[in-house]
Design a protein around this motif. Structure first.
Motif, mmCIF file in Angstrom:
data_model
loop_
_atom_site.group_PDB
_atom_site.id
_atom_site.type_symbol
_atom_site.label_atom_id
_atom_site.label_comp_id
_atom_site.label_asym_id
_atom_site.label_seq_id
_atom_site.Cartn_x
_atom_site.Cartn_y
_atom_site.Cartn_z
ATOM 1 N N ALA A 358 0.829 -1.208 0.000
ATOM 2 C CA ALA A 358 0.000 0.000 0.000
ATOM 3 C C ALA A 358 0.861 1.253 0.000
ATOM 4 N N HIS A 359 1.952 1.252 0.763
ATOM 5 C CA HIS A 359 2.870 2.400 0.770
ATOM 6 C C HIS A 359 3.461 2.627 -0.626
ATOM 7 N N VAL A 360 3.907 1.559 -1.275
ATOM 8 C CA VAL A 360 4.516 1.679 -2.598
ATOM 9 C C VAL A 360 3.491 2.169 -3.616
ATOM 10 N N GLN A 361 2.275 1.641 -3.575
ATOM 11 C CA GLN A 361 1.244 2.062 -4.521
ATOM 12 C C GLN A 361 0.849 3.516 -4.307
ATOM 13 N N ARG A 362 0.797 3.965 -3.053
ATOM 14 C CA ARG A 362 0.475 5.366 -2.785
ATOM 15 C C ARG A 362 1.541 6.300 -3.340
ATOM 16 N N GLN A 363 2.787 5.879 -3.302
ATOM 17 C CA GLN A 363 3.881 6.720 -3.783
ATOM 18 C C GLN A 363 4.001 6.710 -5.300
ATOM 19 N N ASN A 364 3.276 5.822 -5.976
ATOM 20 C CA ASN A 364 3.348 5.714 -7.433
ATOM 21 C C ASN A 364 1.943 5.677 -8.017
ATOM 22 N N PRO A 365 1.186 6.788 -7.941
ATOM 23 C CA PRO A 365 -0.192 6.795 -8.458
ATOM 24 C C PRO A 365 -0.213 6.787 -9.982
ATOM 25 N N THR A 366 -1.350 6.383 -10.532
ATOM 26 C CA THR A 366 -1.543 6.321 -11.981
ATOM 27 C C THR A 366 -2.282 7.563 -12.453
ATOM 28 N N ALA A 367 -1.733 8.244 -13.458
ATOM 29 C CA ALA A 367 -2.405 9.409 -14.031
ATOM 30 C C ALA A 367 -3.709 8.970 -14.683
ATOM 31 N N SER A 368 -4.785 9.706 -14.432
ATOM 32 C CA SER A 368 -6.101 9.315 -14.937
ATOM 33 C C SER A 368 -6.937 10.541 -15.248
ATOM 34 N N LYS A 369 -7.516 10.564 -16.435
ATOM 35 C CA LYS A 369 -8.456 11.618 -16.815
ATOM 36 C C LYS A 369 -9.843 11.375 -16.239
ATOM 37 N N SER A 370 -10.021 10.253 -15.569
ATOM 38 C CA SER A 370 -11.324 9.906 -15.015
ATOM 39 C C SER A 370 -11.400 10.141 -13.516
ATOM 40 N N SER A 371 -10.413 10.828 -12.945
ATOM 41 C CA SER A 371 -10.402 11.102 -11.516
ATOM 42 C C SER A 371 -10.401 12.607 -11.276
ATOM 43 N N THR A 372 -11.096 13.039 -10.244
ATOM 44 C CA THR A 372 -11.168 14.466 -9.927
ATOM 45 C C THR A 372 -9.816 15.046 -9.541
ATOM 46 N N THR A 373 -8.898 14.199 -9.081
ATOM 47 C CA THR A 373 -7.574 14.675 -8.695
ATOM 48 C C THR A 373 -6.544 14.541 -9.816
ATOM 49 N N GLY A 374 -6.907 13.893 -10.921
ATOM 50 C CA GLY A 374 -5.955 13.635 -11.990
ATOM 51 C C GLY A 374 -5.163 12.361 -11.786
ATOM 52 N N TYR A 375 -5.339 11.703 -10.644
ATOM 53 C CA TYR A 375 -4.646 10.445 -10.355
ATOM 54 C C TYR A 375 -5.625 9.500 -9.680
ATOM 55 N N PHE A 376 -5.473 8.198 -9.989
ATOM 56 C CA PHE A 376 -6.322 7.214 -9.325
ATOM 57 C C PHE A 376 -5.610 5.865 -9.323
ATOM 58 N N GLY A 377 -5.547 5.262 -8.162
ATOM 59 C CA GLY A 377 -4.966 3.932 -8.056
ATOM 60 C C GLY A 377 -3.490 3.916 -8.400
ATOM 61 N N SER A 378 -2.983 2.714 -8.610
ATOM 62 C CA SER A 378 -1.576 2.521 -8.948
ATOM 63 C C SER A 378 -1.438 1.211 -9.704
ATOM 64 N N ARG A 379 -0.469 1.183 -10.608
ATOM 65 C CA ARG A 379 -0.215 -0.045 -11.376
ATOM 66 C C ARG A 379 1.029 -0.770 -10.874
ATOM 67 N N MET A 380 1.493 -0.449 -9.682
ATOM 68 C CA MET A 380 2.639 -1.157 -9.105
ATOM 69 C C MET A 380 2.204 -2.552 -8.663
ATOM 70 N N VAL A 381 2.902 -3.570 -9.166
ATOM 71 C CA VAL A 381 2.562 -4.970 -8.896
ATOM 72 C C VAL A 381 3.534 -5.536 -7.869
ATOM 73 N N THR A 382 3.005 -6.330 -6.947
ATOM 74 C CA THR A 382 3.821 -7.047 -5.971
ATOM 75 C C THR A 382 3.966 -8.490 -6.434
ATOM 76 N N ALA A 383 5.198 -8.927 -6.691
ATOM 77 C CA ALA A 383 5.457 -10.300 -7.125
ATOM 78 C C ALA A 383 6.278 -11.022 -6.066
ATOM 79 N N VAL A 384 5.927 -12.286 -5.826
ATOM 80 C CA VAL A 384 6.606 -13.094 -4.809
ATOM 81 C C VAL A 384 7.095 -14.380 -5.461
ATOM 82 N N LEU A 385 8.359 -14.705 -5.241
ATOM 83 C CA LEU A 385 8.901 -15.999 -5.642
ATOM 84 C C LEU A 385 8.855 -16.908 -4.422
#
Length: 667
Positions: A358-385
């Motif tokens: 959650a910390h990593v996703q908050r620090q890397n938001p996704t630019a979006s024309k569909s959000s009132t703030t210009g950003y929504f969510g994040s596309r940072m993926v967590t992968a585990v081996l």
């Protein structure tokens, strides 16, 4: 209190105190317009009629005008008159808002989205269907309810194809269908608004802020945790299995856990309606301290700005699309197998890992024309081996929900001793760390199959915060980078150094390669050496390559035509930085003595080779010459397991293909 406004520019909501002057409201409305005449403003509580000139209400408060919380007001105005053509004086600059001012007022209109978002916004995303032979009675060129395309958010299609989450753009299409009156109107507000679980400070009603006071206008609503219906990334694709194998090599050699940032880009994912996949081209490993059951690293890491800026200049612009870490423990009885630790009876992501995500996703938001703030969510993926049930190793990919990110931002949750349980923090009314915790609930099915709503205090299962992401490898791998010889920040295992780079360049005689030649074997070897993210990243720290030439190096290293098209390699070897690097290579590379044996004072000596080796070589050559060359002949052809380097004439007795002293290939 909240006042809603509707004008020709759209619908807006403003937070004002009840005792605020009507001029404050007018000032906020003016911010939403571009060329309105303030003297012509009218206000009414009806769409038509009852308009009152705002100029006649000067000095009145909103409360005295009968405006209450949640009221909808209708505003009308006239545009400013256009300047006369005969007027020679230029119009004052303040009459036209600057681009930065417009961006501040309407961030969703000027934000730059990722190319994959532009791709899906230009398409309808509908799911095509072929003609149904059982129910379609029309001709080949006609269409009916049984064969017409489905919307990308069709529930039956997702259930039939076992797709758990809507894609991000399918979810947007469900909220605001393309072509509807709402989306074609210039007055529509974006359909997305990031969740916010913090107390509003200051409160719109004017009372002292939390923790001195709280009311329904400033406190967040109760939270009901639920599975997120959409996901920002639908699939994680590793461009080549070699990327994972090289990452795993450090764990195999040390048993210590590893962490790396996923360098890649986003592409459309056709297996999910309007889907998006993250394609990983390299794994960059930051400085870290691995342990048997975990690791320690610094966030943010010192080299992050440089790596992000460098990645933008690849042939396909790259960025950080997520991170990966190992959680591997060998079986005590059979160390060739790994323990199966993450499963339905245990956990998939621990509470600590979910909060970190959650910390990593908050620090890397996704630019979006569909959000009132210009950003929504994040596309940072967590992968585990992690280990599989059969004792192998597999990748698992996840994200955490927007609710998880909002709860972390509001400082509401923390990790617990049980990895599958998240604790809700206690409310804190101290001045230094005031924390308001709203009511939190989650739903589950009890032993009777009935859905039950239960309070999440003091704890709730971590699964409510997790969003699954599928993963895989392409059937025909075509990675941007062909090599990964030496990986950064692996002290003691793979130490990157300028001397090692110089030796690698000297082995393939890089200083002798000239532009304009055909694709000889030496040029192919050089192209394969340069097609390495880790090498190019390391070059940026040597001060041998300029910032501008670094862009050229990376574009060539990531070019799919590097190994076939000689002009791509020429773009590198014609740069000034390459000439500097080759000069450095000639000076630092191990010398190649020929004829007489080198002496400790000879100019061809390599400073990294001790003088005792040269003296030993000279003695052996003298003895061989005295014996009539028999010793040399025996060393060259008769002594088993002994090979003489043709460059420094040192005897190599431990096998291998490279000289133990100068590093050049044996013959």
């Amino acid at each position: 209190m909240l006042v809603r406004i509707r004008s020709r520019d759209g619908n807006y909501r403003f937070e004002l105190a009840p005792n605020a002057d009507v001029a404050d409201l007018v000032a906020k409305i003016l911010d939403t317009t571009q060329d309105a005449d303030p003297t012509s403003f009218t206000i009414s509580n009806q769409p038509r009629g009852n308009e009152v000139l705002v100029s006649t209400l000067q000095g009145r408060t909103l409360e005295s005008l009968g405006i209450k919380h949640g009221d909808l007001l209708f505003v009308g105005y006239q545009a400013k008159p256009a300047p006369s053509a005969s007027t020679s004086q230029p119009e004052p600059p303040q009459s036209h808002p600057a681009a930065g001012d417009v961006a501040a007022k309407r961030p969703w209109e000027v934000v730059h989205e990722d190319p994959v978002d532009a791709f899906w916004r230009s398409r309808d995303g509908k799911i095509p269907r072929s003609r149904d032979t059982r129910f379609c009675k029309h001709g080949a060129n006609a269409m009916c309810d049984y064969c017409m395309p489905l919307e990308p958010y069709d529930t039956a299609y997702h259930t039939e194809h076992n797709i758990k989450h809507l894609s991000y753009h399918a979810y947007l299409r469900k909220l605001a269908p393309k072509g509807s009156a709402a989306t074609t109107s210039s007055a529509v507000l974006p359909p997305l608004e990031p969740p916010d679980y913090k107390v509003k400070v200051p409160c719109p009603t004017g009372h002292p802020s939390w923790p001195k006071g709280v009311c329904t206008a400033c406190q967040p609503s109760a939270i009901t945790l639920q599975s997120q219906p959409f996901r920002m990334v639908d699939h994680l694709e590793i461009a080549s299995p070699d990327i994972i194998q090289r990452f795993l090599e450090a764990w195999r050699r040390t048993g210590l856990q590893r962490f790396g940032w996923l360098i890649g880009h986003y592409e459309p994912y056709e297996d999910v309606p309007m889907g998006v996949k993250a394609v990983v081209e390299a794994i960059h490993e930051p400085p870290q301290e691995g342990e048997l059951d975990g690791l320690s690293l610094g966030i943010p890491w010192e080299d992050e700005p440089r790596i992000k800026e460098l990645a933008k200049h690849a042939s396909t612009p790259l960025t950080i699309v997520g991170y990966i870490f190992t959680d591997l423990v060998p079986e005590p009885d059979d160390r060739t197998k790994t323990q199966y630790r993450r499963h339905p009876q245990s956990f998939y992501l621990s509470c600590l890992e979910a909060i970190f995500a959650a910390h990593v996703q908050r620090q890397n938001p996704t630019a979006s024309k569909s959000s009132t703030t210009g950003y929504f969510g994040s596309r940072m993926v967590t992968a585990v081996l992690t280990g599989t049930e059969e004792g192998g190793i597999d990748v698992a990919a996840y994200q955490v929900s927007e609710q998880a990110c909002a709860m972390v931002e509001a400082d509401m949750i923390e990790a617990s001793v049980d990895p599958g349980i998240v604790r809700v923090k206690e409310e804190d009314r101290s001045e230094d760390s005031a924390r308001y915790i709203p009511d939190v609930f989650f739903r589950y099915k009890n032993e009777y199959g009935l859905e039950v709503k239960k309070t999440a205090k003091p704890a709730f299962p971590v699964e409510y915060l997790i969003v699954n992401v599928s993963h895989g490898f392409p059937q025909d791998p075509k990675p941007l980078f062909q090599s990964a010889k030496t990986i950064e920040n692996r002290p003691g295992l793979e130490d990157q150094s300028t001397q090692r780079l110089v030796n690698d360049l000297a082995k393939i005689h890089a200083p002798e390669i000239l532009p304009g030649e055909g694709m000889t074997q030496r040029r192919r070897d050089l192209a394969a050496l340069l097609s390495d993210w880790h090498l190019i990243s390391f070059l940026g720290t040597t001060q041998l390559v300029s910032q501008e030439d670094m862009k050229t190096f990376l574009r060539a290293a990531s070019s799919p035509q590097l190994l076939e098209d000689g002009s791509v390699l020429d773009s590198v070897i014609t740069t000034e930085s390459w000439q500097t690097l080759m000069t450095f290579t000639r000076e630092m590379a191990p010398a190649r003595p020929s004829g007489a044996a080198p002496t400790s004072a000879g100019p061809s000596m390599d400073e990294d080779i001790p003088a005792e080796y040269y003296e030993q070589i000279a003695r052996e050559q003298a003895e061989a010459a005295a014996a009539g060359g028999a010793g040399a002949a025996g060393a060259a052809g008769g002594a088993p397991g002994i090979r003489i380097c043709p460059h420094c004439t040192f005897e190599n007795t431990h096998g291998g293909t490279d000289c133990e002293i100068c590093g050049l290939p044996l013959q």
